[in-house]
Design a protein around this motif. Structure first.
Motif, short mmCIF file in Angstrom:
data_model
loop_
_atom_site.label_atom_id
_atom_site.label_comp_id
_atom_site.label_asym_id
_atom_site.label_seq_id
_atom_site.Cartn_x
_atom_site.Cartn_y
_atom_site.Cartn_z
N PRO A 127 -42.99 -12.05 7.44
CA PRO A 127 -42.30 -13.34 7.48
C PRO A 127 -42.14 -13.92 6.08
O PRO A 127 -42.90 -13.62 5.18
CB PRO A 127 -43.26 -14.20 8.33
N ASP A 129 -42.13 -17.42 4.37
CA ASP A 129 -42.33 -18.86 4.37
C ASP A 129 -43.36 -19.20 3.31
O ASP A 129 -43.79 -18.33 2.54
CB ASP A 129 -42.75 -19.40 5.75
N GLN A 837 -38.73 -13.01 15.39
CA GLN A 837 -39.71 -13.95 14.86
C GLN A 837 -41.00 -13.19 14.56
O GLN A 837 -41.20 -12.07 15.03
CB GLN A 837 -39.99 -15.07 15.87
N PHE A 839 -45.35 -13.43 14.40
CA PHE A 839 -46.52 -14.13 14.90
C PHE A 839 -47.78 -13.49 14.32
O PHE A 839 -47.88 -12.27 14.23
CB PHE A 839 -46.59 -14.09 16.43
N THR A 880 -50.12 -18.16 14.90
CA THR A 880 -49.17 -18.73 13.95
C THR A 880 -47.80 -18.16 14.22
O THR A 880 -47.62 -16.93 14.25
CB THR A 880 -49.58 -18.42 12.50
N TRP A 881 -46.84 -19.03 14.44
CA TRP A 881 -45.45 -18.63 14.64
C TRP A 881 -44.70 -18.91 13.34
O TRP A 881 -44.51 -20.06 12.95
CB TRP A 881 -44.84 -19.41 15.80
N HIS A 882 -44.32 -17.85 12.64
CA HIS A 882 -43.54 -17.98 11.42
C HIS A 882 -42.07 -18.14 11.78
O HIS A 882 -41.53 -17.35 12.56
CB HIS A 882 -43.74 -16.76 10.52
N ILE A 883 -41.42 -19.13 11.21
CA ILE A 883 -40.03 -19.45 11.54
C ILE A 883 -39.18 -19.27 10.29
O ILE A 883 -39.08 -20.17 9.45
CB ILE A 883 -39.91 -20.89 12.08
N GLY A 889 -43.58 -22.69 9.67
CA GLY A 889 -44.31 -22.10 10.77
C GLY A 889 -45.02 -23.15 11.60
O GLY A 889 -45.10 -24.33 11.24
N ARG A 891 -48.72 -23.50 13.82
CA ARG A 891 -50.02 -22.87 14.04
C ARG A 891 -50.86 -23.73 14.98
O ARG A 891 -50.87 -24.96 14.87
CB ARG A 891 -50.77 -22.68 12.72
N HIS A 926 -42.73 -26.73 6.91
CA HIS A 926 -41.40 -26.21 6.58
C HIS A 926 -41.09 -26.54 5.13
O HIS A 926 -41.62 -27.51 4.56
CB HIS A 926 -40.33 -26.81 7.51
#
Length: 976
Positions: A127, A129, A837, A839, A880-883, A889, A891, A926
């Motif tokens: 990811p 970010d 996505q 994670f 953790t979801w990285h966007i 993300g 978390r 973000h």
């Protein structure tokens, strides 16, 4: 996976916050990052690719990450000359089928080349970010665990994953398997490892012991990890099995904080975080008649700056800082219990456990009901600095590290205690009416400060298979507090209260209403008026030297490790008391308000006085109070000195996939305890000295086998010891009142030492299986442990009412023996790709079962099926979801801790513990501009209330506390 990282004084946070930092910021960063293009002499002979990459990382001072599978059976050609980092790695990997991936902030990941020999950075790889710059650290800790010959867990420094403005070592460790957080407010303060008391952990910074003066300067061995921020570390390791190469005075485990290095980054690196805090629980602020307390708002900053300099970038400096001011207003409700027979008469509890009495009516009946409400502000200030030197072309590394952190609290605690008579009307299983005997109203104020400090130096030398590390340092901790206390009481006539509740399922028995307003017309008299000044200091100098030959994870054949350690602990505890005559009229100080604390049903009565401004000289002090002031001042003072000299020898033998380690460590300890001398109830100014000593050989044996299909198996046996705390041996008696952590909601605690305590001795058995998958990004680990402990130390406690005040009296005792065993399951995988996505997933669960055999207060041999601080079940999880679309993300972390025992009562019905709890935290971040990100956090999203429990099965709740939620808004700047 293998990572090679060839690895003062503190600075004020105010300096780091000043505007002068940012004036040369961009120029400084550009100059530092030019190091990546600086040519450096490189001399690497032809050898295996793994060894060549390690050598390159050392000579060029950069982090290199690779998997053993990627470099298996590969040879590297000789590389000699002057190269930039880019040219050196390109030439070394030429024709190998490997390719380097450069990470933001420094570090290279070596992996097999994709088709066509060109690697394209895509969302599938990793990811993108603000957190990406910390990915090398996460890979490092997995690599360290995989290559270790010890059963261990580790957690990397990552400010995005460590939630809450406090972001302490304690709050990060609770996400690891087998770790229980000992809660203070809504944050963990200490940690228990594998169900063992925090006093039986050995806590170090880079292998040197940290000083710890205990909760109120009383002298325990548990280190306050709430006050230790993660900013000064690159990672924290927990060693759960022991070899002769480690300190032998740990039964739970060894916690080692590894300081951050400037050579972890390619040049200039900075992480600056400024944030605001909103605490949702206002409490009594604005209602208690005392100004100066914020109802909700706080703020803070955290920063890390790393910089390499010199002609060949051979010098490095790392600076970290921390400032935070946070509101931690808190409320808690408590109920004491009495036991009635089936006819409604009070049972005699002096000789028989009431819960086993056949005549008990089976109902928990309230004997008292109280509420404590604290207005509190906490300020943390400090920083660390590290200077490093790694001359190019040599095998030498040197560093100096220093830190200082100060935590101060300004708290005011108000308490209403309804003492109830022992006759109940209209009693049912969950309700009744009881007459109020008295109401005690208390105000206690604390202005305490705790400081933790250290300075240490390290020198490393290595050549071929030889390595030598020499470390020396001094850590010290101090504590001070001024505590005025005022208490008044009233005896209303014909006042009754209705109550409800069963004390089960996490709630307590509560008073719902009063029959009349008799309290407002009652006469209030002074019951307790006192001032207390407390101070304590502890210092620990340490010197250690460690030599190894042929013990690297790639080594084959015979190897050895040998070394010694010397350290000395010196502790001084001082208390001064002034107690004044009571009984005078205080009716004018009774402030009746309409304030009702959370989960409290009765209007609050405040004692309207500020003890810090009160005219104490106006009070009388007769002969009796003068004598008790002198006695209580001197009886709590003590001194303690301890010297430890250890030496060890550890033999290694490594086959292709199997390593055998056998060793012995000799622990030689001597101590002197200085205790007040008492004769005819008079305490003299002199101390009686008690000397003691013990020597223990501590053998260990380890086997590690690494299967070719990415599976490791560890089996280990070791002996270790657990030293009594200084206060357990040296303290005659210590009285504390009004702390928010009093067990079971007691207003005061009395603790006594025991000079006859023996150190614990443990047989430790460990077995673990680790399976790696998903290109070594993922891991499944299952570990079994069993500990057989001789002469375990437990705390025998008794709750008693003394003239309307609930006291918790405690004394440490040696148990006959204890045993604990358990299973730890851990699963994690980073950068899991799903629907475009990414994670990061982690989960661990621990099951433990223990028992202790001891002699109770009646002299009977007793067995309890728990250890102190041992929950049956622990479950921790994080996702953790990285966007990528917002370079941010989401978390969430969740922790469930089963109830656990904290002290053993004189009867099983008086056993006390911490109630089970579930807590969840969440964060979202973000990017908003280049290297600037916003982050939003909610601490205690679940609004968890913490509780104390009591009973032979810890089945009854007698205290609950609540602080609300903490909401944080961060502005974060990353530069590299």
């Amino acid at each position: 996976m293998r990572i090679k990282n060839t690895k003062a004084t503190s600075l004020s946070c105010v300096a780091l916050l000043s505007g002068t930092l940012f004036t040369p910021f961009n120029a400084w960063a550009a100059q530092a990052n030019a190091g990546a293009t600086t040519a450096t002499p490189v001399h690497i002979p032809a050898q295996s690719m793994a060894s060549a990459l390690d050598a390159l990382g050392q000579q060029m001072h950069m982090m290199v990450v690779y998997t053993p599978d990627a470099v298996k059976n590969l040879k590297a050609h000789a590389l000699n000359g002057v190269f930039t980092q880019h040219d050196a790695i390109s030439q070394l990997l030429a024709g190998s089928g490997l390719q380097p991936i450069e990470k933001p902030g420094g570090g290279l990941i070596i992996q097999k080349a994709t088709a066509g020999g060109v690697h394209k950075k895509t969302a599938r790889d990793e990811p993108k970010d603000a957190e990406t710059i910390f990915s090398v650290g996460h890979r490092y800790v997995k690599a360290e665990k995989r290559n270790s010959n010890i059963v261990m867990d580790s957690i990397a420094y990552d400010p995005y994953e460590n939630l809450g403005g406090n972001s302490s070592i304690a709050s990060s460790l609770v996400l690891l398997p087998g770790v229980t957080g000992i809660i203070n407010g809504d944050e963990p303060r200490y940690v228990s490892l594998r169900g063992i008391s925090p006093d039986l952990n050995h806590t170090t910074v880079d292998g040197l012991t940290m000083a710890s003066i205990g909760e109120t300067g009383s002298g325990t061995r548990r280190v306050n990890l709430q006050d230790t921020p993660v900013e000064m570390t690159s990672r924290t390791n927990i060693y759960k099995s022991f070899t002769a190469e480690q300190s032998g005075d740990a039964i739970g485990g060894i916690i080692d904080m590894i300081p951050m290095s400037a050579f972890d980054h390619k040049g200039f690196y900075a992480h600056l975080d400024g944030y605001g805090i909103y605490s949702t629980y206002k409490g009594s602020v604005g209602k208690n008649g005392i100004g100066g307390y914020s109802p909700h708002f706080g703020a803070g900053e955290k920063s890390n700056i790393s910089y390499r300099f010199g002609k060949e970038k051979q010098f490095g400096i790392v600076i970290s800082s921390r400032y935070q001011e946070r509101v931690t207003n808190q409320t808690g409700s408590s109920s004491g219990f009495q036991y009635l027979d089936k006819s409604g008469k009070a049972l005699d509890t002096s000789t028989v456990d009431p819960m086993t009495n056949k005549n008990w009516n089976g109902r928990m009946t309230p004997s008292s009901y109280s509420n404590s409400d604290y207005a509190n502000s906490v300020t943390t200030l400090g920083g660390s600095g590290k200077l490093e030197w790694r001359p190019v072309g040599t095998n030498i590394k040197a560093s100096i590290l220093g830190w200082t952190y100060r935590r101060s609290e300004n708290s005011m605690g108000d308490m209403n205690v309804y003492n109830l008579k022992n006759t109940v009307q209209n009693q049912t299983d969950n309700s009744g009416t009881v007459q109020v005997n008295s109401l005690y109203v208390r105000r206690i104020q604390n202005t305490y400060a705790r400081n933790s400090n250290g300075i240490m130096g390290r020198l490393d030398w290595n050549r071929d298979r030889h390595a030598l590390a020499i470390r020396a340092g001094y850590t010290w901790e101090g504590y001070s507090n001024y505590q005025p206390l005022e208490r008044m009481r009233a005896y209303p006539t014909k006042l009754y209260a209705d109550y409800s509740g069963t004390a089960r399922n996490g709630d307590i028995i509560r008073l719902n209403s009063l029959s009349n307003s008799a309290l407002q017309s009652a006469k209030w008299s002074a019951y307790q008026m006192q001032q207390q000044w407390r101070s304590a200091e502890e210092g620990i100098p340490t010197v250690r030297a460690d030599y190894t030959y042929n013990t690297d994870y790639r080594s084959r054949g015979f190897g050895l490790a040998a070394g010694f350690e010397w350290r000395e602990l010196s502790l001084a505890n001082n208390i001064s008391m002034q107690e004044y005559d009571t009984g005078f009229d205080m009716t004018q100080y009774a402030n009746f308000t309409n304030y009702v604390p959370s989960k409290w049903n009765l209007p609050y009565v405040f004692l309207d006085a500020d003890g810090r401004k009160f005219d104490w000289s106006s009070l009388k002090q007769g002969k009796s109070k003068l004598a008790s002031s002198i006695y209580d001042s001197k009886i709590s003072n003590f001194r303690y000195k301890e010297e430890v000299v250890d030496g060890y020898l550890s033999l290694h033998y490594a086959l292709k996939n199997t390593v055998f380690i056998a060793g012995v460590r000799t622990d030689d300890t001597s101590y002197s305890a200085y205790t007040p001398t008492v004769s005819n109830s008079i305490v003299s100014d002199n101390f009686s000295k008690k000397n003691g000593a013990y020597i223990n050989p501590l053998p260990s044996f380890d086997v590690v086998h690494r299967f070719p299909w990415k599976m490791n198996i560890h089996a280990a046996y070791s002996r270790s010891i657990g030293r009594p705390t200084p206060s357990n041996i040296a303290q005659a008696e210590n009285v504390t009142c009004g702390t928010a952590d009093e067990d079971g909601g007691a207003a005061c605690s009395i603790s006594r030492g025991n000079p006859n305590l023996k150190p614990r001795k443990a047989h430790n058995f460990d077995f673990s299986i680790d399976q790696y998958f998903d290109h070594s990004r993922g891991m499944v680990s299952l570990a079994f442990f069993d500990k057989i402990i001789q002469d375990d130390i437990y705390t025998l406690r008794n709750l008693s009412m003394q003239d309307g005040v609930l006291y918790n009296t405690s004394q440490p005792m040696n148990a006959t023996g204890s045993n604990i065993h358990g299973l730890e399951l851990s699963v994690l995988d980073r950068s899991v790709s799903l629907w475009g996505q990414f994670f990061d997933l982690s989960m661990n669960a621990t099951w433990m079962q223990g028992n202790m055999k001891y002699v109770n207060s009646s002299g009977q041999q007793t067995r309890i099926n728990h250890m102190i601080y041992q929950p049956d079940v622990l479950v921790n999880g994080a996702v953790t979801w990285h966007i990528p679309a917002i370079e941010g993300g989401l978390r969430a972390t969740a922790t469930y801790t089963d109830k656990y025992l904290t002290s053993i009562g004189s009867y099983a019905s008086n056993n006390q513990g911490q109630g089970a709890y579930f807590m969840m935290n969440m964060a979202f971040w973000h990017k908003v501009y280049k290297n600037v990100s916003f982050r939003y956090e909610v601490q205690n999203l679940t609004g968890t209330r913490f509780s104390n429990v009591i009973g032979n099965k810890l089945q009854y709740t007698n205290n609950t506390s609540y602080l609300g939620r903490g909401i944080y808004f961060h502005v974060v700047l990353n530069s590299f």
